[in-house]
Design an enzyme around this catalytic site. Sequence first.
Site, short mmCIF file in Angstrom:
data_model
loop_
_atom_site.label_atom_id
_atom_site.label_comp_id
_atom_site.label_asym_id
_atom_site.label_seq_id
_atom_site.Cartn_x
_atom_site.Cartn_y
_atom_site.Cartn_z
N GLU A 33 -3.29 -0.93 -6.11
CA GLU A 33 -2.31 0.04 -6.65
C GLU A 33 -2.61 0.49 -8.07
O GLU A 33 -1.74 0.47 -8.93
CB GLU A 33 -0.90 -0.58 -6.58
CG GLU A 33 -0.49 -0.94 -5.17
CD GLU A 33 0.94 -1.49 -5.07
OE1 GLU A 33 1.58 -1.70 -6.11
OE2 GLU A 33 1.39 -1.72 -3.94
N ASN A 42 -7.18 -1.30 -2.56
CA ASN A 42 -6.00 -1.22 -1.69
C ASN A 42 -4.90 -0.44 -2.38
O ASN A 42 -4.65 -0.63 -3.57
CB ASN A 42 -5.52 -2.67 -1.42
CG ASN A 42 -4.49 -2.80 -0.32
OD1 ASN A 42 -4.70 -2.32 0.79
ND2 ASN A 42 -3.37 -3.45 -0.62
N HIS A 88 3.05 1.47 4.44
CA HIS A 88 4.49 1.17 4.49
C HIS A 88 5.23 2.48 4.78
O HIS A 88 5.29 3.35 3.91
CB HIS A 88 4.97 0.60 3.15
CG HIS A 88 4.37 -0.73 2.81
ND1 HIS A 88 4.68 -1.87 3.51
CD2 HIS A 88 3.49 -1.10 1.85
CE1 HIS A 88 4.02 -2.90 2.98
NE2 HIS A 88 3.28 -2.46 1.98
N GLU A 94 -1.05 -3.34 5.33
CA GLU A 94 0.32 -3.86 5.11
C GLU A 94 1.31 -3.09 5.98
O GLU A 94 2.43 -2.77 5.54
CB GLU A 94 0.71 -3.75 3.63
CG GLU A 94 -0.25 -4.45 2.70
CD GLU A 94 0.19 -4.41 1.23
OE1 GLU A 94 1.35 -4.09 0.94
OE2 GLU A 94 -0.67 -4.72 0.38
C1 XIL Z 1 5.54 -7.82 -1.50
C2 XIL Z 1 5.97 -9.09 -0.76
O1 XIL Z 1 6.10 -8.79 0.61
C3 XIL Z 1 7.29 -9.60 -1.31
O2 XIL Z 1 7.62 -10.86 -0.75
C4 XIL Z 1 7.24 -9.70 -2.83
O3 XIL Z 1 8.53 -10.04 -3.31
C5 XIL Z 1 6.78 -8.41 -3.46
O4 XIL Z 1 5.53 -8.04 -2.90
N1 XIL Z 1 2.41 -3.82 -1.85
C6 XIL Z 1 1.64 -4.97 -1.88
C7 XIL Z 1 2.23 -6.27 -1.48
O5 XIL Z 1 0.44 -4.89 -2.14
O6 XIL Z 1 1.69 -7.35 -2.21
C8 XIL Z 1 3.73 -6.26 -1.63
O7 XIL Z 1 4.23 -7.50 -1.10
C9 XIL Z 1 4.32 -5.06 -0.95
C10 XIL Z 1 3.82 -3.79 -1.55
#
Ligand code: XIL
Length: 302
Positions: free
Chosen positions: A127, A170, A206, A235
Amino acid sequence: ADTLGSAAAGTGRYFGTAVAAGHLGESDYVNTLDREFSAVTPENEMKWDATEPTRGTFTFGAADQIVSHAQSKGMKIRGHTLVWHSQLPSWVSGLGAADLRTAMDNHITQVMKHYKGKIYAWDVVNEAFQDGSSGARRSSPFQDKLGDGFIEEAFRTARAADPDAKLCYNDYNTDGVNAKSNAVYAMVKDFKARGVPIDCVGFQSHFNSASPVPSDYRANLQRFADLGVDVQITELDIEGSGTAQATNYSNVVKACLAVTRCTGITVWGVTDKYSWRSSGTPLLFDSAYAKKPAYDAVLAAL
Ligand code: XIL
């Protein structure tokens, strides 16, 4: 094939899930994990605040639990993540530039060496780009103090630490063609042209009604693959329910299967019960571990 992992294996891919160490003692959780999935990503346990909460003191207990479980089941492991602005201990953000560079390189080196030979792919940097139309880098201690070169430095350090792990960039909101994914694309193209080590790009994926599965998802994955990197869906979760959710999941799977270098799909959790999107029901198993229509759609698409 009658599980996600075995169906994906039939296409030469893995099907993974995010795993939280704290749930490995729950039999429904671990049974579903072991039956269905062929890869894991520790959900939080490999992040900087978990692995180096104070400078130079490394704590790997929770991540080690996930790694040894996955290894005992023959699952692939994605390492997540080495350099990220979030879940970053405050001692890191307090450092000056020279010290920050040393701390970043040491963190990458120590964590990767601890897991050397066990990790299929690392999210080396997570990110680093802003949302919106600018295509600019996101403000972070790394960006603000080290400048654009921090990503290259992180990847070079990572390659030296574990030459056998694939090294990924990522991000989210890069799943379709847009200003943010264009900026990542330009960076990967530049890295490949200059010989900066990068092997893969992760697309978090997401999705919800405000951020739906893009119509150009497959085309976007393909243009990155055409740069000479693997692509992975890292993810995946899709809010919604029933047929609409199932159709969206199916479309994501079909997009990956249409891209030869899309090497695997990871959903961001086993069950709705523990999704980070606590208001929603974005995963393949409901909170009682029953298969949802989305599960059936994924299995049918694989
Ligand atoms: C999220 C986890 O799922 C949660 O449990 C935590 O509180 C916050 O992080 N992008 C990412 C992940 O790369 O690491 C994140 O995971 C979600 C968004």
